[in-house]
Scaffold this active site. Sequence first.
Site, PDB file in Angstrom:
ATOM      1  N   ARG A  40      94.568  12.027 -57.944  1.00 15.69           N
ATOM      2  CA  ARG A  40      93.900  12.895 -58.913  1.00 15.69           C
ATOM      3  C   ARG A  40      92.434  12.532 -59.093  1.00 15.69           C
ATOM      4  O   ARG A  40      91.826  12.825 -60.112  1.00 15.69           O
ATOM      5  CB  ARG A  40      94.641  12.857 -60.257  1.00 15.69           C
ATOM      6  CG  ARG A  40      96.040  13.389 -60.086  1.00 15.69           C
ATOM      7  CD  ARG A  40      96.858  13.461 -61.349  1.00 15.69           C
ATOM      8  NE  ARG A  40      98.254  13.725 -61.019  1.00 15.69           N
ATOM      9  CZ  ARG A  40      98.722  14.921 -60.674  1.00 15.69           C
ATOM     10  NH1 ARG A  40      97.930  15.977 -60.684  1.00 15.69           N
ATOM     11  NH2 ARG A  40      99.990  15.073 -60.359  1.00 15.69           N
ATOM     12  N   HIS A  69      98.908  12.597 -47.982  1.00 18.48           N
ATOM     13  CA  HIS A  69      98.674  13.803 -48.779  1.00 18.48           C
ATOM     14  C   HIS A  69      97.308  13.668 -49.449  1.00 18.48           C
ATOM     15  O   HIS A  69      97.046  12.668 -50.114  1.00 18.48           O
ATOM     16  CB  HIS A  69      99.777  13.987 -49.816  1.00 18.48           C
ATOM     17  CG  HIS A  69      99.807  15.358 -50.425  1.00 18.48           C
ATOM     18  ND1 HIS A  69      98.758  15.864 -51.155  1.00 18.48           N
ATOM     19  CD2 HIS A  69     100.739  16.331 -50.389  1.00 18.48           C
ATOM     20  CE1 HIS A  69      99.066  17.095 -51.542  1.00 18.48           C
ATOM     21  NE2 HIS A  69     100.251  17.408 -51.094  1.00 18.48           N
ATOM     22  N   TYR A  72      94.651  16.140 -55.039  1.00 20.44           N
ATOM     23  CA  TYR A  72      94.903  17.476 -55.611  1.00 20.44           C
ATOM     24  C   TYR A  72      93.616  18.165 -56.050  1.00 20.44           C
ATOM     25  O   TYR A  72      93.611  19.373 -56.283  1.00 20.44           O
ATOM     26  CB  TYR A  72      95.834  17.347 -56.823  1.00 20.44           C
ATOM     27  CG  TYR A  72      97.225  16.889 -56.468  1.00 20.44           C
ATOM     28  CD1 TYR A  72      98.012  17.663 -55.608  1.00 20.44           C
ATOM     29  CD2 TYR A  72      97.759  15.711 -56.969  1.00 20.44           C
ATOM     30  CE1 TYR A  72      99.295  17.262 -55.275  1.00 20.44           C
ATOM     31  CE2 TYR A  72      99.042  15.303 -56.629  1.00 20.44           C
ATOM     32  CZ  TYR A  72      99.800  16.080 -55.781  1.00 20.44           C
ATOM     33  OH  TYR A  72     101.062  15.686 -55.450  1.00 20.44           O
ATOM     34  N   HIS A 109      96.324  21.041 -49.697  1.00 21.30           N
ATOM     35  CA  HIS A 109      96.544  22.395 -50.211  1.00 21.30           C
ATOM     36  C   HIS A 109      95.334  23.230 -49.797  1.00 21.30           C
ATOM     37  O   HIS A 109      94.199  22.748 -49.871  1.00 21.30           O
ATOM     38  CB  HIS A 109      96.687  22.366 -51.729  1.00 21.30           C
ATOM     39  CG  HIS A 109      97.870  21.554 -52.186  1.00 21.30           C
ATOM     40  ND1 HIS A 109      98.091  21.219 -53.491  1.00 21.30           N
ATOM     41  CD2 HIS A 109      98.896  21.010 -51.486  1.00 21.30           C
ATOM     42  CE1 HIS A 109      99.206  20.501 -53.588  1.00 21.30           C
ATOM     43  NE2 HIS A 109      99.707  20.361 -52.380  1.00 21.30           N
ATOM     44  N   GLU A 144      99.154  23.231 -46.449  1.00 21.41           N
ATOM     45  CA  GLU A 144     100.494  23.404 -47.022  1.00 21.41           C
ATOM     46  C   GLU A 144     100.640  24.792 -47.627  1.00 21.41           C
ATOM     47  O   GLU A 144      99.730  25.268 -48.302  1.00 21.41           O
ATOM     48  CB  GLU A 144     100.728  22.325 -48.092  1.00 21.41           C
ATOM     49  CG  GLU A 144     102.101  22.411 -48.734  1.00 21.41           C
ATOM     50  CD  GLU A 144     102.391  21.242 -49.672  1.00 21.41           C
ATOM     51  OE1 GLU A 144     101.567  20.309 -49.755  1.00 21.41           O
ATOM     52  OE2 GLU A 144     103.452  21.280 -50.313  1.00 21.41           O
ATOM     53  N   ASP A 178     106.554  23.597 -47.369  1.00 18.36           N
ATOM     54  CA  ASP A 178     107.262  23.040 -48.512  1.00 18.36           C
ATOM     55  C   ASP A 178     108.366  24.026 -48.903  1.00 18.36           C
ATOM     56  O   ASP A 178     108.084  25.194 -49.195  1.00 18.36           O
ATOM     57  CB  ASP A 178     106.264  22.828 -49.661  1.00 18.36           C
ATOM     58  CG  ASP A 178     106.892  22.151 -50.866  1.00 18.36           C
ATOM     59  OD1 ASP A 178     107.953  22.628 -51.324  1.00 18.36           O
ATOM     60  OD2 ASP A 178     106.320  21.162 -51.362  1.00 18.36           O
ATOM     61  N   HIS A 181     107.942  25.540 -52.397  1.00 12.90           N
ATOM     62  CA  HIS A 181     106.857  26.518 -52.445  1.00 12.90           C
ATOM     63  C   HIS A 181     107.246  27.816 -51.742  1.00 12.90           C
ATOM     64  O   HIS A 181     106.907  28.909 -52.207  1.00 12.90           O
ATOM     65  CB  HIS A 181     105.580  25.948 -51.804  1.00 12.90           C
ATOM     66  CG  HIS A 181     105.089  24.697 -52.470  1.00 12.90           C
ATOM     67  ND1 HIS A 181     103.985  24.011 -52.027  1.00 12.90           N
ATOM     68  CD2 HIS A 181     105.543  24.010 -53.547  1.00 12.90           C
ATOM     69  CE1 HIS A 181     103.789  22.948 -52.805  1.00 12.90           C
ATOM     70  NE2 HIS A 181     104.728  22.925 -53.726  1.00 12.90           N
ATOM     71  N   HIS A 215     107.978  19.542 -46.459  1.00  9.53           N
ATOM     72  CA  HIS A 215     108.260  18.924 -47.744  1.00  9.53           C
ATOM     73  C   HIS A 215     109.598  19.481 -48.193  1.00  9.53           C
ATOM     74  O   HIS A 215     109.739  20.703 -48.313  1.00  9.53           O
ATOM     75  CB  HIS A 215     107.186  19.272 -48.777  1.00  9.53           C
ATOM     76  CG  HIS A 215     105.895  18.533 -48.570  1.00  9.53           C
ATOM     77  ND1 HIS A 215     104.733  18.882 -49.200  1.00  9.53           N
ATOM     78  CD2 HIS A 215     105.614  17.449 -47.814  1.00  9.53           C
ATOM     79  CE1 HIS A 215     103.771  18.040 -48.827  1.00  9.53           C
ATOM     80  NE2 HIS A 215     104.286  17.174 -47.986  1.00  9.53           N
ATOM     81  N   ASP A 228     105.452  26.024 -59.271  1.00  6.10           N
ATOM     82  CA  ASP A 228     105.710  24.892 -58.388  1.00  6.10           C
ATOM     83  C   ASP A 228     106.343  23.760 -59.186  1.00  6.10           C
ATOM     84  O   ASP A 228     105.647  22.918 -59.722  1.00  6.10           O
ATOM     85  CB  ASP A 228     104.364  24.450 -57.780  1.00  6.10           C
ATOM     86  CG  ASP A 228     104.520  23.241 -56.882  1.00  6.10           C
ATOM     87  OD1 ASP A 228     105.659  22.887 -56.541  1.00  6.10           O
ATOM     88  OD2 ASP A 228     103.487  22.647 -56.530  1.00  6.10           O
ATOM     89  N   HIS A 230     109.329  20.966 -58.618  1.00  6.28           N
ATOM     90  CA  HIS A 230     110.307  20.381 -57.696  1.00  6.28           C
ATOM     91  C   HIS A 230     111.571  19.941 -58.420  1.00  6.28           C
ATOM     92  O   HIS A 230     111.512  19.506 -59.563  1.00  6.28           O
ATOM     93  CB  HIS A 230     109.694  19.179 -56.974  1.00  6.28           C
ATOM     94  CG  HIS A 230     108.504  19.518 -56.136  1.00  6.28           C
ATOM     95  ND1 HIS A 230     107.781  18.594 -55.442  1.00  6.28           N
ATOM     96  CD2 HIS A 230     107.913  20.713 -55.854  1.00  6.28           C
ATOM     97  CE1 HIS A 230     106.797  19.178 -54.787  1.00  6.28           C
ATOM     98  NE2 HIS A 230     106.852  20.460 -55.039  1.00  6.28           N
ATOM     99  N   GLU A 260     109.589  15.173 -52.061  1.00  5.77           N
ATOM    100  CA  GLU A 260     108.570  14.936 -53.089  1.00  5.77           C
ATOM    101  C   GLU A 260     109.223  15.046 -54.463  1.00  5.77           C
ATOM    102  O   GLU A 260     108.731  15.736 -55.348  1.00  5.77           O
ATOM    103  CB  GLU A 260     107.436  15.955 -52.979  1.00  5.77           C
ATOM    104  CG  GLU A 260     106.624  15.822 -51.711  1.00  5.77           C
ATOM    105  CD  GLU A 260     105.509  16.834 -51.652  1.00  5.77           C
ATOM    106  OE1 GLU A 260     104.385  16.449 -51.306  1.00  5.77           O
ATOM    107  OE2 GLU A 260     105.769  18.022 -51.939  1.00  5.77           O
TER     108      GLU A 260
HETATM  109 ZN   LIG Z   1     104.673  19.731 -51.217  1.00  3.27          ZN
END
Ligand SMILES: [Zn+2]
Length: 290
Positions: A40, A69, A72, A109, A144, A178, A181, A215, A228, A230, A260
């Site tokens: 982050r 990854h 974000y 992303h 992604e 993913d 997603h 993912h 989104d 999970h 994830e």
């Molecule tokens: Zn993901």
Amino acid sequence: MTGRPLLGAHESVAGGLHLAFERASADGAEAIQIFTKNARGWAGKPLAPEDAARFRAAARAARVPAVSHASYLVNLASEDPGIRGKSLDAMADEVARCDALSVPLLVVHPGSHPDPARGAALAGQALREVRRRAPRSRTRILIENAAGQGHSLGRTFEELAAILRAAGSPAWLGVCLDSCHLFAAGHDIRTPRAYARTLAAFDAAVGLSRVRAWHLNDSKGPLGCRVDRHENVGDGQIGLAAFACIVNDARFASVPAVLETEEGSQKENLRRLRALRRPEAREERRRELA
Ligand SMILES: [Zn+2]
């Protein structure tokens, strides 16, 4: 090499990047995903050469392929010059870290923009610029697919294809799919038939050979919810049948497929995924380990 995806998990790097492999081993993971810096934040503190060396040694010993990854905060589709500049710098730093760590795959992303066509063009240009700064990079960047929250790009397969095209469809660019997603974006995968249809549509628009990582997350929200969130494998709205399709799909042979889900849940989720492997896949894995 296995004829099926390699089942793994996102693992914490708390205490040192190389410790991710110990956690992966304890969880029974065949692949791992990590953040190489604060997920982050914009810029991480520089990677110390001895830390990179320790990570590479642990990776060689574990023989577990790693995926990184990106932060974000990166928005490659931003119109704002300040955010765009910071995103390019951050992404170039992510690529440099992967190269230093010999991590071959970097998931990012695609970004967000109110106009998907304009956003795709900007993201494609940004990816080209990132690569221009590291012409000798061996890291493959994977965009992604998105759940479609807000103005996030990559909800539709056409958007992903447009970004790839805008980047010039280079070999160093691929896609990470993913499952959460996909489902949240409205692509049904709950039955073998729905899975086949969704992947055929992806293949027609983008090409399945672009998929270099998965993912594996279940979804708290229903089909098309565009949220989104999970969930543990089998506990969400997607259900086990979809994961059985993915983990046995020979088209994704040796592709890292990482969970994830929440920290601490990896072992149980991996157990659930492995239980879905059909006997021939399990047999193959036994032979390979023998
Ligand atoms: Zn993901």
